[in-house]
Design a protein around this motif. Structure first.
Motif, mmCIF file in Angstrom:
data_model
loop_
_atom_site.group_PDB
_atom_site.id
_atom_site.type_symbol
_atom_site.label_atom_id
_atom_site.label_comp_id
_atom_site.label_asym_id
_atom_site.label_seq_id
_atom_site.Cartn_x
_atom_site.Cartn_y
_atom_site.Cartn_z
ATOM 1 N N VAL A 140 -2.506 10.335 29.847
ATOM 2 C CA VAL A 140 -1.303 11.162 29.668
ATOM 3 C C VAL A 140 -1.681 12.637 29.621
ATOM 4 O O VAL A 140 -0.847 13.488 29.860
ATOM 5 C CB VAL A 140 -0.542 10.729 28.403
ATOM 6 C CG1 VAL A 140 0.675 11.591 28.151
ATOM 7 C CG2 VAL A 140 -0.143 9.288 28.514
ATOM 8 N N GLU A 141 -2.954 12.944 29.331
ATOM 9 C CA GLU A 141 -3.398 14.327 29.357
ATOM 10 C C GLU A 141 -3.032 14.982 30.672
ATOM 11 O O GLU A 141 -2.655 16.143 30.705
ATOM 12 C CB GLU A 141 -4.922 14.402 29.206
ATOM 13 C CG GLU A 141 -5.443 14.060 27.865
ATOM 14 C CD GLU A 141 -6.966 14.079 27.852
ATOM 15 O OE1 GLU A 141 -7.581 14.217 28.928
ATOM 16 O OE2 GLU A 141 -7.528 13.964 26.774
ATOM 17 N N SER A 142 -3.157 14.252 31.747
ATOM 18 C CA SER A 142 -2.865 14.805 33.067
ATOM 19 C C SER A 142 -1.415 15.262 33.159
ATOM 20 O O SER A 142 -1.119 16.260 33.801
ATOM 21 C CB SER A 142 -3.151 13.776 34.153
ATOM 22 O OG SER A 142 -4.502 13.405 34.125
ATOM 23 N N ALA A 143 -0.533 14.531 32.540
ATOM 24 C CA ALA A 143 0.880 14.932 32.548
ATOM 25 C C ALA A 143 1.078 16.188 31.707
ATOM 26 O O ALA A 143 1.854 17.070 32.065
ATOM 27 C CB ALA A 143 1.757 13.803 32.028
ATOM 28 N N LYS A 144 0.366 16.288 30.565
ATOM 29 C CA LYS A 144 0.495 17.463 29.714
ATOM 30 C C LYS A 144 -0.103 18.698 30.362
ATOM 31 O O LYS A 144 0.403 19.796 30.195
ATOM 32 C CB LYS A 144 -0.193 17.238 28.362
ATOM 33 C CG LYS A 144 0.624 16.451 27.387
ATOM 34 C CD LYS A 144 0.120 16.607 25.983
ATOM 35 C CE LYS A 144 -1.223 15.941 25.793
ATOM 36 N NZ LYS A 144 -1.652 15.911 24.400
ATOM 37 N N GLU A 145 -1.216 18.529 31.094
ATOM 38 C CA GLU A 145 -1.893 19.660 31.708
ATOM 39 C C GLU A 145 -1.143 20.215 32.904
ATOM 40 O O GLU A 145 -1.397 21.331 33.328
ATOM 41 C CB GLU A 145 -3.307 19.249 32.125
ATOM 42 C CG GLU A 145 -4.205 18.995 30.945
ATOM 43 C CD GLU A 145 -5.534 18.367 31.341
ATOM 44 O OE1 GLU A 145 -5.721 18.079 32.548
ATOM 45 O OE2 GLU A 145 -6.359 18.172 30.450
ATOM 46 N N ASN A 146 -0.215 19.447 33.450
ATOM 47 C CA ASN A 146 0.581 19.887 34.584
ATOM 48 C C ASN A 146 1.473 21.036 34.120
ATOM 49 O O ASN A 146 2.351 20.858 33.294
ATOM 50 C CB ASN A 146 1.410 18.712 35.104
ATOM 51 C CG ASN A 146 2.088 19.026 36.404
ATOM 52 O OD1 ASN A 146 2.098 20.168 36.846
ATOM 53 N ND2 ASN A 146 2.655 18.011 37.012
ATOM 54 N N LYS A 147 1.244 22.237 34.649
ATOM 55 C CA LYS A 147 1.936 23.435 34.162
ATOM 56 C C LYS A 147 3.235 23.732 34.899
ATOM 57 O O LYS A 147 3.753 24.818 34.811
ATOM 58 C CB LYS A 147 1.000 24.652 34.265
ATOM 59 C CG LYS A 147 -0.244 24.537 33.421
ATOM 60 C CD LYS A 147 0.111 24.500 31.951
ATOM 61 C CE LYS A 147 -1.160 24.421 31.123
ATOM 62 N NZ LYS A 147 -0.920 24.140 29.739
ATOM 63 N N GLU A 148 3.774 22.771 35.621
ATOM 64 C CA GLU A 148 5.046 22.990 36.299
ATOM 65 C C GLU A 148 6.162 23.085 35.262
ATOM 66 O O GLU A 148 6.017 22.650 34.136
ATOM 67 C CB GLU A 148 5.325 21.852 37.273
ATOM 68 C CG GLU A 148 4.343 21.782 38.417
ATOM 69 C CD GLU A 148 4.629 20.630 39.355
ATOM 70 O OE1 GLU A 148 5.789 20.192 39.415
ATOM 71 O OE2 GLU A 148 3.690 20.182 40.013
ATOM 72 N N SER A 149 7.287 23.622 35.670
ATOM 73 C CA SER A 149 8.396 23.815 34.746
ATOM 74 C C SER A 149 9.321 22.604 34.669
ATOM 75 O O SER A 149 10.480 22.725 34.328
ATOM 76 C CB SER A 149 9.190 25.056 35.141
ATOM 77 O OG SER A 149 9.719 24.873 36.436
ATOM 78 N N LYS A 150 8.793 21.417 34.975
ATOM 79 C CA LYS A 150 9.583 20.192 34.889
ATOM 80 C C LYS A 150 9.618 19.699 33.451
ATOM 81 O O LYS A 150 8.707 19.967 32.679
ATOM 82 C CB LYS A 150 8.949 19.089 35.739
ATOM 83 C CG LYS A 150 8.922 19.330 37.215
ATOM 84 C CD LYS A 150 8.240 18.156 37.886
ATOM 85 C CE LYS A 150 8.063 18.360 39.356
ATOM 86 N NZ LYS A 150 7.323 17.248 39.965
ATOM 87 N N PRO A 151 10.639 18.912 33.087
ATOM 88 C CA PRO A 151 10.639 18.276 31.770
ATOM 89 C C PRO A 151 9.512 17.238 31.672
ATOM 90 O O PRO A 151 9.043 16.716 32.689
ATOM 91 C CB PRO A 151 11.999 17.588 31.683
ATOM 92 C CG PRO A 151 12.795 18.079 32.822
ATOM 93 C CD PRO A 151 11.867 18.677 33.817
ATOM 94 N N MET A 152 9.090 16.942 30.458
ATOM 95 C CA MET A 152 7.964 16.033 30.244
ATOM 96 C C MET A 152 8.217 14.651 30.842
ATOM 97 O O MET A 152 7.303 14.036 31.370
ATOM 98 C CB MET A 152 7.660 15.921 28.744
ATOM 99 C CG MET A 152 6.466 15.081 28.423
ATOM 100 S SD MET A 152 4.986 15.749 29.181
ATOM 101 C CE MET A 152 3.782 14.587 28.622
#
Length: 106
Positions: free
Chosen positions: A52-64
């Motif tokens: 899930v770190e990969s999802a957190k590190e994604n700096k796009e402005s999308k919702p989690m």
């Protein structure tokens, strides 16, 4: 989840599940199970966090929930940050097999 917000975490997972089901036309649990199998280490390793770190590190402005759905789909398709990290850890483990106990050498 930050600050222990269980309701927020549940909402994020359920929204991600809806997106994954809509985009893959498969049941979420089967997609999730295959995704986890694709990113699970094949060798025993010391405790390291990844996924899930990969999802957190994604700096796009999308919702989690959208980032999480994307990361689950990527793991299902054997792409994305979590899968790349799994392969990196596997390569490191194979490189360090000479230091492993004899029971782990195959």
């Amino acid at each position: 989840m930050r600050r222990g917000e269980k309701r927020i975490a549940m909402r994020i997972v359920y929204q991600a599940a809806q997106i994954v089901e809509k985009n893959t036309a498969s049941p979420f649990l089967s997609v999730l199970e295959k995704s986890v199998m694709n990113v699970k280490p094949s060798l025993e390793t010391k405790s390291r966090k990844f996924g899930v770190e990969s999802a957190k590190e994604n700096k796009e402005s999308k919702p989690m929930f959208e980032k999480l759905a994307e990361e689950i789909k990527n793991a299902y398709n054997k792409t994305g940050g979590a899968f790349k990290k799994k392969e990196t850890i596997h390569k490191e483990a194979m490189g360090n097999m000479e230091f492993a106990p004899a029971s782990f050498n195959r």
